[in-house]
Design a protein around this motif. Structure first.
Motif, PDB file in Angstrom:
ATOM      1  N   LEU A  61       0.815  -1.215   0.000  1.00 45.19           N
ATOM      2  CA  LEU A  61       0.000   0.000   0.000  1.00 45.19           C
ATOM      3  C   LEU A  61       0.845   1.259   0.000  1.00 45.19           C
ATOM      4  CD1 LEU A  61      -2.832  -0.975   2.512  1.00 45.19           C
ATOM      5  CD2 LEU A  61      -2.864  -1.077   0.014  1.00 45.19           C
ATOM      6  N   VAL A  96     -12.626  -4.077   3.381  1.00 42.41           N
ATOM      7  CA  VAL A  96     -11.285  -3.755   3.896  1.00 42.41           C
ATOM      8  C   VAL A  96     -11.382  -3.191   5.303  1.00 42.41           C
ATOM      9  CG1 VAL A  96     -10.238  -3.336   1.631  1.00 42.41           C
ATOM     10  CG2 VAL A  96     -11.320  -1.450   2.855  1.00 42.41           C
ATOM     11  N   ASP A 115      -2.853  -0.208   7.522  1.00 47.51           N
ATOM     12  CA  ASP A 115      -2.552   1.210   7.397  1.00 47.51           C
ATOM     13  C   ASP A 115      -1.377   1.579   8.291  1.00 47.51           C
ATOM     14  OD1 ASP A 115      -4.620   1.875   5.596  1.00 47.51           O
ATOM     15  OD2 ASP A 115      -6.074   1.878   7.230  1.00 47.51           O
ATOM     16  N   ASP A 119      -8.493  -1.581   8.636  1.00 51.45           N
ATOM     17  CA  ASP A 119      -7.365  -0.643   8.735  1.00 51.45           C
ATOM     18  C   ASP A 119      -6.099  -1.287   9.280  1.00 51.45           C
ATOM     19  OD1 ASP A 119      -8.181  -1.122  11.297  1.00 51.45           O
ATOM     20  OD2 ASP A 119      -8.429   0.975  11.862  1.00 51.45           O
ATOM     21  N   HIS A 134      -6.076  -9.428   3.712  1.00 50.49           N
ATOM     22  CA  HIS A 134      -5.207  -8.735   4.663  1.00 50.49           C
ATOM     23  C   HIS A 134      -4.543  -9.678   5.671  1.00 50.49           C
ATOM     24  CE1 HIS A 134      -8.296  -5.753   3.324  1.00 50.49           C
ATOM     25  NE2 HIS A 134      -7.182  -5.118   3.032  1.00 50.49           N
ATOM     26  N   LYS A 150      -5.658   1.597  -0.772  1.00 51.51           N
ATOM     27  CA  LYS A 150      -6.296   0.432  -0.141  1.00 51.51           C
ATOM     28  C   LYS A 150      -7.506  -0.035  -0.942  1.00 51.51           C
ATOM     29  CE  LYS A 150      -8.075   0.963   3.984  1.00 51.51           C
ATOM     30  NZ  LYS A 150      -8.110   1.196   5.456  1.00 51.51           N
ATOM     31  N   ARG A 197      -7.372   6.072   3.957  1.00 49.97           N
ATOM     32  CA  ARG A 197      -6.377   5.631   4.938  1.00 49.97           C
ATOM     33  C   ARG A 197      -6.927   5.763   6.361  1.00 49.97           C
ATOM     34  NH1 ARG A 197      -1.639   9.034   2.000  1.00 49.97           N
ATOM     35  NH2 ARG A 197      -3.407  10.486   1.971  1.00 49.97           N
ATOM     36  N   ALA A 210      -7.458  -3.862  -3.263  1.00 52.52           N
ATOM     37  CA  ALA A 210      -8.340  -4.593  -2.346  1.00 52.52           C
ATOM     38  C   ALA A 210      -8.618  -6.007  -2.830  1.00 52.52           C
ATOM     39  CB  ALA A 210      -9.660  -3.840  -2.170  1.00 52.52           C
TER      40      ALA A 210
END
Length: 625
Positions: free
Chosen positions: A30, A398, A403, A400, A503, A42, A442, A46
């Protein structure tokens, strides 16, 4: 939609990825996209976490190929050898090293399939790639005696720039050679440049003047009928390991939708393979094969009919859900605020003419809408071996967790992404087609970590209707899941499950059905090998009808050999038929693709390999392989 009558005395037991040898480590993808895309990275990446299955080394156990674009580079594309008992070991493949070393220049892997595309008797590997050419890897097992892969993409003549999350093989012209169909989800080249500039999100062009924003013009140009995706690609196999590109528009497939998944299936049962292409942000494309010369796109007259949906089709999974002898198709979708559409379940039957079948969307009526979920991939298969195909659905967009720390939003200030971006959705394409106009994602989430579905077919009680028993089965673990594979990976006669997670590492489940000694869970498996003449060795497109008589009633189950099982997942080319309590011989009528019909008797509770005899020697009676 009803009450299931068979007892739930089996489960899908979670096997930790690390214990199975399938663990992966997340990376910094990312942060590596073009800095001007950081706010929407993101969303753009994805997808791409995918799985393919096939016995590449010929030891009788299905092996795995995984792609994971958000992992560290060395985990972007991995081959795993099956050791048995749901344990796998990583196999180093130099031909895959480009994805660990040159992904910014040559693209991110986003899926793949095992298939003997060169017809020499071992499984090769084809890899879908975003921002570079797809890759064709030839297996060296037959030539050297050692399984391994060499990159022959350039020699095979498949070097076009792609933005692909899926590909498949079929023999559209029935010449005995496999042809390659490549999906392109986004435009492959940025509009407005001369000469054309290939789209690469790692390196966008620099502006040529102060007002130049051409480099950002690649987002969808509509939420319900986007037509600025990539033109899909069709390559005709020449039979010598090389391909020639076909003018796909002249073949009747000129649409430039945002294509995510494709299934090959003979919808109208005329002996020629058709295509169903699931598209994001607009209608799907059904292409009926007109004798290998052309494809006819099917579209109804009214909204909601085939080819007239305005949905966000993510997936295309084929099965005869109601056992009427016609193969149906399930398309997963989103069902949330601002886009409460839900999945499509196209039930297929005879139409007004012999060429065009009838397609009826009955997802809501049959209990397979996938409501209140952000749906992705799905897979069809008989989880409980009762003779009726079930569905497993992956969900969740998605979160976080990847991030960077500087983008973290305190829980009290966290807002859903659509709260920020709903105005963008209401703007015209002159706004939302440009990535620089999108809101900053984000630290934010979009319907994250949702529970999966396990839609079990109610079978005899209510044929082709479903009830979600994911929680009872142990399949409802929440994650941002993408691809679903159903395959008997441990060889015990029931379908295990592998679900990819964008993820994090994959989720692997062992089916306990057969290990618990159930007396109503018999099965028969069939692995087909074409003779290499009119029918390719892979037998892709071959239709099998398994029949038997139970309690005075004739039972027929239909399956077809195909390579893509749904979004971000290939299909196991081995056919698996649940028989329930029936334990006698079954008759399999094999309609070899492009060849003759062969009828054989099969004993239950084992997987048979059936090799196609030369056309003149097709059995007229019954024989056991």
């Amino acid at each position: 939609p009803g009450v299931r009558t068979t007892p739930m005395d089996f489960r899908m037991e979670r096997v930790e990825a690390r214990a199975a040898g399938l663990d992966s480590t997340m990376g910094n993808t990312l942060e590596e996209l073009d800095p001007r895309l950081g706010h929407v990275a993101k969303w753009l990446v994805a997808v791409g976490d995918a799985v393919a299955v096939g016995d590449y080394d010929g030891d009788g156990r299905p092996d795995l190929f995984l792609t994971h674009p958000l992992a560290r580079p060395e985990d972007h594309a991995i081959l795993y050898r099956n050791l048995g008992d749901l344990r796998f070991e990583r196999v180093l493949v130099p031909a895959l090293e480009r994805f660990a070393t040159r992904y910014k220049e040559e693209g991110l892997p986003g899926g793949g399939t095992f298939v003997d595309w060169d017809g020499d008797g071992d499984l090769d590997l084809a890899v879908a790639v975003a921002f570079g050419p797809v890759r064709l890897l030839r297996n060296t097992l037959r030539e050297t005696g050692t399984a391994g892969f060499e990159d022959v993409t350039e020699a095979a003549g498949v070097m076009d720039h792609a933005v692909s999350l899926g590909l498949t093989f079929l023999d559209y012209d029935r010449d005995g050679h496999l042809d390659l169909f490549v999906l392109n989800v986004m435009t492959t080249h940025l509009p407005g440049y001369e000469p054309p500039v290939p789209l690469n999100l790692f390196r966008l062009p620099e502006p040529e003047h102060a007002e130049d924003r051409r480099m950002f013009r690649f987002m969808h140009d509509g939420w319900h009928n986007a037509a600025n995706g990539g033109l899909n690609a069709l390559y005709r196999g020449k039979g010598d390991g090389t391909f020639e590109k076909v003018d796909i528009a002249a073949m009747g497939m000129s649409e430039t939708h945002w294509s995510l998944a494709v299934s090959t299936v003979d919808f109208n049962r005329d002996g020629w393979t058709d295509l169903y292409v699931a598209n994001d942000f607009g209608p799907d494309d059904v292409y009926l094969n007109e004798g290998g010369k052309h494809f006819r796109r099917v579209a109804g007259r009214l909204f909601g009919e085939i080819g007239k949906d305005t949905y966000k089709g993510m997936n295309a999974s084929v099965a005869d859900f109601d056992r009427n002898g016609w193969l149906d198709l399930y398309v997963s979708n989103v069902h949330h605020s601002l886009q409460a559409e839900g999945s499509l379940l196209w039930m297929v039957g005879p139409g007004k003419d012999a060429f065009t079948p009838e397609f009826r969307d009955e997802a809501t009526f049959r209990g397979a809408l996938n409501e209140r979920r952000f749906g992705w991939g799905a897979a069809a298969g008989d989880l409980d071996n009762d003779g009726w195909p079930d569905l497993v659905q992956a969900n969740g967009m998605v979160d976080d967790r990847l991030d960077a720390a500087r983008w973290r939003i305190p829980d009290g200030q966290r807002k859903d992404y659509w709260y920020v971006n709903h105005k963008l959705m209401q703007s015209g394409p002159e706004i939302h087609t440009y990535a620089d106009k999108w809101g900053d994602i984000r630290g934010r989430t979009i319907y994250p970590n949702e529970a999966r579905r396990a839609y079990l077919n109610l079978g005899d009680a209510k044929p082709g209707h479903f009830v979600d028993l994911a929680r009872e089965l142990g399949l409802d673990d929440p994650d941002n899941s993408r691809g679903v594979l159903l395959s008997d990976m441990d060889g015990d006669g029931d379908l295990d499950a592998l679900i990819t997670n964008q993820h994090g590492p994959v989720s692997l489940y062992r089916n306990t059905l057969r290990s618990e000694g159930r007396q109503d869970a018999h099965f028969v498996g069939l692995s087909l090998v074409g003779h290499g003449g009119r029918t390719h060795r892979s037998a892709v497109g071959t239709r099998v009808v398994v029949s038997y008589e139970e309690a005075g009633t004739r039972v027929e189950q239909v399956q077809e050999v195909g390579l893509m099982g749904g979004f971000s997942a290939s299909a196991d080319a081995r056919l698996h038929f649940g028989l329930g309590r029936y334990r006698g011989l079954v008759t399999a009528r094999v309609h070899w693709y492009g060849g003759d019909v062969q009828e054989v008797s099969l004993s239950p509770d084992r997987t048979h390999e059936l090799r196609q005899p030369p056309d003149a020697e097709v059995l007229q009676g019954r024989a056991r392989p």
